[in-house]
Design a protein around this motif. Structure first.
Motif, PDB file in Angstrom:
ATOM      1  N   GLY A  73      21.839  45.126  60.026  1.00 47.05           N
ATOM      2  CA  GLY A  73      22.924  45.490  59.118  1.00 47.05           C
ATOM      3  C   GLY A  73      23.578  46.809  59.440  1.00 47.05           C
ATOM      4  N   ALA A  74      23.382  47.309  60.671  1.00 43.34           N
ATOM      5  CA  ALA A  74      23.932  48.613  61.052  1.00 43.34           C
ATOM      6  C   ALA A  74      25.457  48.588  61.062  1.00 43.34           C
ATOM      7  CB  ALA A  74      23.414  49.018  62.425  1.00 43.34           C
ATOM      8  N   ARG A  75      26.056  49.747  60.780  1.00 47.57           N
ATOM      9  CA  ARG A  75      27.502  49.919  60.819  1.00 47.57           C
ATOM     10  C   ARG A  75      27.960  50.148  62.258  1.00 47.57           C
ATOM     11  NH1 ARG A  75      25.548  53.303  56.807  1.00 47.57           N
ATOM     12  NH2 ARG A  75      25.731  55.071  58.240  1.00 47.57           N
ATOM     13  N   VAL A  76      29.089  49.568  62.621  1.00 48.13           N
ATOM     14  CA  VAL A  76      29.595  49.656  63.991  1.00 48.13           C
ATOM     15  C   VAL A  76      30.800  50.591  64.042  1.00 48.13           C
ATOM     16  CG1 VAL A  76      30.448  48.366  65.980  1.00 48.13           C
ATOM     17  CG2 VAL A  76      28.825  47.284  64.399  1.00 48.13           C
ATOM     18  N   THR A  77      30.755  51.534  64.975  1.00 46.12           N
ATOM     19  CA  THR A  77      31.821  52.523  65.153  1.00 46.12           C
ATOM     20  C   THR A  77      32.331  52.462  66.582  1.00 46.12           C
ATOM     21  OG1 THR A  77      30.899  54.022  63.483  1.00 46.12           O
ATOM     22  CG2 THR A  77      32.356  54.998  65.130  1.00 46.12           C
ATOM     23  N   GLY A  78      33.653  52.453  66.730  1.00 48.18           N
ATOM     24  CA  GLY A  78      34.263  52.454  68.048  1.00 48.18           C
ATOM     25  C   GLY A  78      35.699  52.922  67.957  1.00 48.18           C
ATOM     26  N   ALA A  79      36.391  52.862  69.072  1.00 51.25           N
ATOM     27  CA  ALA A  79      37.762  53.371  69.146  1.00 51.25           C
ATOM     28  C   ALA A  79      38.740  52.402  68.505  1.00 51.25           C
ATOM     29  CB  ALA A  79      38.145  53.612  70.596  1.00 51.25           C
ATOM     30  N   ALA A  80      39.576  52.908  67.615  1.00 48.42           N
ATOM     31  CA  ALA A  80      40.621  52.076  67.023  1.00 48.42           C
ATOM     32  C   ALA A  80      41.537  51.503  68.095  1.00 48.42           C
ATOM     33  CB  ALA A  80      41.430  52.900  66.020  1.00 48.42           C
ATOM     34  N   ALA A  81      41.796  52.284  69.132  1.00 50.54           N
ATOM     35  CA  ALA A  81      42.697  51.841  70.187  1.00 50.54           C
ATOM     36  C   ALA A  81      42.153  50.638  70.943  1.00 50.54           C
ATOM     37  CB  ALA A  81      42.969  52.981  71.163  1.00 50.54           C
ATOM     38  N   ALA A  92      36.817  52.493  62.629  1.00 58.48           N
ATOM     39  CA  ALA A  92      37.688  52.531  63.801  1.00 58.48           C
ATOM     40  C   ALA A  92      38.206  53.956  63.951  1.00 58.48           C
ATOM     41  CB  ALA A  92      38.840  51.544  63.640  1.00 58.48           C
ATOM     42  N   LEU A  93      37.797  54.616  65.014  1.00 59.53           N
ATOM     43  CA  LEU A  93      38.083  56.033  65.190  1.00 59.53           C
ATOM     44  C   LEU A  93      39.450  56.266  65.807  1.00 59.53           C
ATOM     45  CD1 LEU A  93      34.649  57.056  66.734  1.00 59.53           C
ATOM     46  CD2 LEU A  93      35.398  57.479  64.384  1.00 59.53           C
ATOM     47  N   PRO A  94      40.192  57.266  65.309  1.00 61.66           N
ATOM     48  CA  PRO A  94      41.428  57.675  65.981  1.00 61.66           C
ATOM     49  C   PRO A  94      41.095  58.348  67.313  1.00 61.66           C
ATOM     50  CG  PRO A  94      40.888  59.215  64.234  1.00 61.66           C
ATOM     51  CD  PRO A  94      39.899  58.088  64.118  1.00 61.66           C
ATOM     52  N   ASP A  95      42.126  58.697  68.074  1.00 58.51           N
ATOM     53  CA  ASP A  95      41.898  59.250  69.408  1.00 58.51           C
ATOM     54  C   ASP A  95      41.048  60.513  69.395  1.00 58.51           C
ATOM     55  OD1 ASP A  95      43.199  57.260  70.715  1.00 58.51           O
ATOM     56  OD2 ASP A  95      45.016  58.393  71.158  1.00 58.51           O
ATOM     57  N   GLU A  96      41.198  61.335  68.398  1.00 59.94           N
ATOM     58  CA  GLU A  96      40.379  62.545  68.251  1.00 59.94           C
ATOM     59  C   GLU A  96      39.736  62.472  66.872  1.00 59.94           C
ATOM     60  OE1 GLU A  96      39.966  64.884  70.599  1.00 59.94           O
ATOM     61  OE2 GLU A  96      41.503  64.161  72.005  1.00 59.94           O
ATOM     62  N   ALA A  97      38.426  62.408  66.826  1.00 58.06           N
ATOM     63  CA  ALA A  97      37.752  62.223  65.539  1.00 58.06           C
ATOM     64  C   ALA A  97      36.507  63.085  65.465  1.00 58.06           C
ATOM     65  CB  ALA A  97      37.372  60.752  65.339  1.00 58.06           C
ATOM     66  N   THR A  98      36.206  63.543  64.271  1.00 56.41           N
ATOM     67  CA  THR A  98      34.941  64.222  63.990  1.00 56.41           C
ATOM     68  C   THR A  98      34.345  63.594  62.748  1.00 56.41           C
ATOM     69  OG1 THR A  98      35.740  66.311  64.927  1.00 56.41           O
ATOM     70  CG2 THR A  98      33.806  66.423  63.510  1.00 56.41           C
ATOM     71  N   PRO A 110      38.805  60.536  73.556  1.00 54.60           N
ATOM     72  CA  PRO A 110      39.085  59.595  74.641  1.00 54.60           C
ATOM     73  C   PRO A 110      38.725  60.171  76.008  1.00 54.60           C
ATOM     74  CG  PRO A 110      41.125  60.529  73.791  1.00 54.60           C
ATOM     75  CD  PRO A 110      40.037  61.005  72.892  1.00 54.60           C
ATOM     76  N   VAL A 111      38.142  59.310  76.841  1.00 51.63           N
ATOM     77  CA  VAL A 111      37.859  59.657  78.241  1.00 51.63           C
ATOM     78  C   VAL A 111      38.299  58.475  79.113  1.00 51.63           C
ATOM     79  CG1 VAL A 111      36.066  61.404  77.937  1.00 51.63           C
ATOM     80  CG2 VAL A 111      35.440  58.986  77.822  1.00 51.63           C
ATOM     81  N   PRO A 112      39.605  58.193  79.149  1.00 52.17           N
ATOM     82  CA  PRO A 112      40.086  57.028  79.900  1.00 52.17           C
ATOM     83  C   PRO A 112      39.922  57.195  81.399  1.00 52.17           C
ATOM     84  CG  PRO A 112      41.931  58.378  79.186  1.00 52.17           C
ATOM     85  CD  PRO A 112      40.700  58.949  78.530  1.00 52.17           C
ATOM     86  N   GLY A 113      39.856  56.060  82.062  1.00 58.93           N
ATOM     87  CA  GLY A 113      39.713  56.031  83.515  1.00 58.93           C
ATOM     88  C   GLY A 113      38.999  54.754  83.914  1.00 58.93           C
ATOM     89  N   ILE A 119      35.722  55.973  75.124  1.00 55.90           N
ATOM     90  CA  ILE A 119      35.533  57.222  74.387  1.00 55.90           C
ATOM     91  C   ILE A 119      34.148  57.789  74.685  1.00 55.90           C
ATOM     92  CG2 ILE A 119      37.128  56.611  72.545  1.00 55.90           C
ATOM     93  CD1 ILE A 119      34.699  55.973  70.758  1.00 55.90           C
ATOM     94  N   ALA A 120      33.976  59.063  74.399  1.00 58.22           N
ATOM     95  CA  ALA A 120      32.683  59.746  74.495  1.00 58.22           C
ATOM     96  C   ALA A 120      32.325  60.288  73.116  1.00 58.22           C
ATOM     97  CB  ALA A 120      32.754  60.886  75.511  1.00 58.22           C
ATOM     98  N   PHE A 121      31.036  60.439  72.891  1.00 63.97           N
ATOM     99  CA  PHE A 121      30.515  61.023  71.655  1.00 63.97           C
ATOM    100  C   PHE A 121      29.772  62.310  72.011  1.00 63.97           C
ATOM    101  CE2 PHE A 121      30.729  56.455  70.906  1.00 63.97           C
ATOM    102  CZ  PHE A 121      31.352  56.372  69.666  1.00 63.97           C
TER     103      PHE A 121
END
Length: 255
Positions: A73-81, A92-98, A110-113, A119-121
């Motif tokens: 039942g864990a909550r899932v967090t990731g990039a909104a994009a 759903a996280l915005p590009d810059e989130a705390t 974001p760490v695109p490539g 994204i990185a945490f």
């Protein structure tokens, strides 16, 4: 009380990471290559999973999410994009989130490539950074979607974190990455020493991650593309930093 970190081998060469706060019982996992090793580690420790954090959409980082959610039942967090190609997100996280994890600040950026939506945490107080397939141990991810300029910018941002930060990356590619790095800097004493330690660790079946950022700065050729010595080593003494990085990445792709 500091957070507890557990490095979990998954599939053939992936890693997931458990982060546990003993004071509250909160437990997060970063990436879910498969559910079984994570559930086993939780049961062994008597921990209850509260959160799942995803760095990017590739199957070998998310394919166990549905089973893990069903079991915990864990909550899932990731990039909104990237929500359109991630499992269903509770946050759903915005590009810059705390945000806070058991009172500990977490910076997601974001760490695109490797992918566009990667994204990185970063947990500054715990001195942890979860970089997935962007910055890797002695290497970086292949550019499947992003440009060399994007990846160089991403790596430069990660390189600016405090040097004592532990870099928790997504794969056991370190030995191969070091073999490549030695073709560029065969006299780098820190790299030679790291090669010996990695060989010993792998011979004993131990993970070579996480790694202090300070060690990456001293040995990872992709973080060293801006250095005059590295540019000279690849025959591009006057190149812009991103161009030198692109050449190193191209050489690694052919290695």
């Amino acid at each position: 009380m500091p957070l507890e970190l557990v490095t979990l081998p998954c599939l053939s060469d992936n890693y997931a990471y458990l982060i546990h706060d003993a004071a509250t019982g909160a437990t997060a996992v970063v990436d879910v290559p498969e559910a079984a090793p994570i559930l086993s580690a939780l049961a062994e420790r008597g921990w209850q999973l509260s959160d799942i954090w995803l760095t990017h959409h590739h199957a070998d980082h998310i394919q166990g999410v549905a089973a893990l959610c069903a079991a915990t039942g864990a909550r899932v967090t990731g990039a909104a994009a990237d929500a359109h190609r991630l499992p269903p997100l509770d946050t759903a996280l915005p590009d810059e989130a705390t945000f806070l994890f058991a009172g500990h600040p977490v910076e997601a950026f974001p760490v695109p490539g490797h992918t566009i939506g990667h994204i990185a945490f970063h947990l500054p107080e715990a001195r942890l950074a979860f970089t997935g397939d962007s910055l890797m141990a002695a290497g970086c991810g292949r550019l499947f979607e992003g440009s060399p300029a994007q990846m160089w910018a991403s790596l430069s941002r990660l390189a600016a974190l405090p040097p004592e930060t532990l870099i928790c990356s997504g794969h056991e590619y370190t030995a191969s990455n070091i073999r490549f790095a030695l073709t560029l800097e065969p006299a780098n004493a820190a790299l030679i020493s790291r090669s010996e330690r990695v060989s010993l660790a792998r011979g004993e079946g131990r993970p070579t991650v996480p790694v202090p950022l300070s060690e990456e700065l001293a040995t990872n050729p992709f973080l060293r593309a801006h250095l005059p010595g590295m540019k000279a080593a690849i025959g591009m003494p006057l190149a812009q930093d991103a161009a030198a990085f692109a050449e190193i990445r191209a050489r690694k792709d052919r290695f």
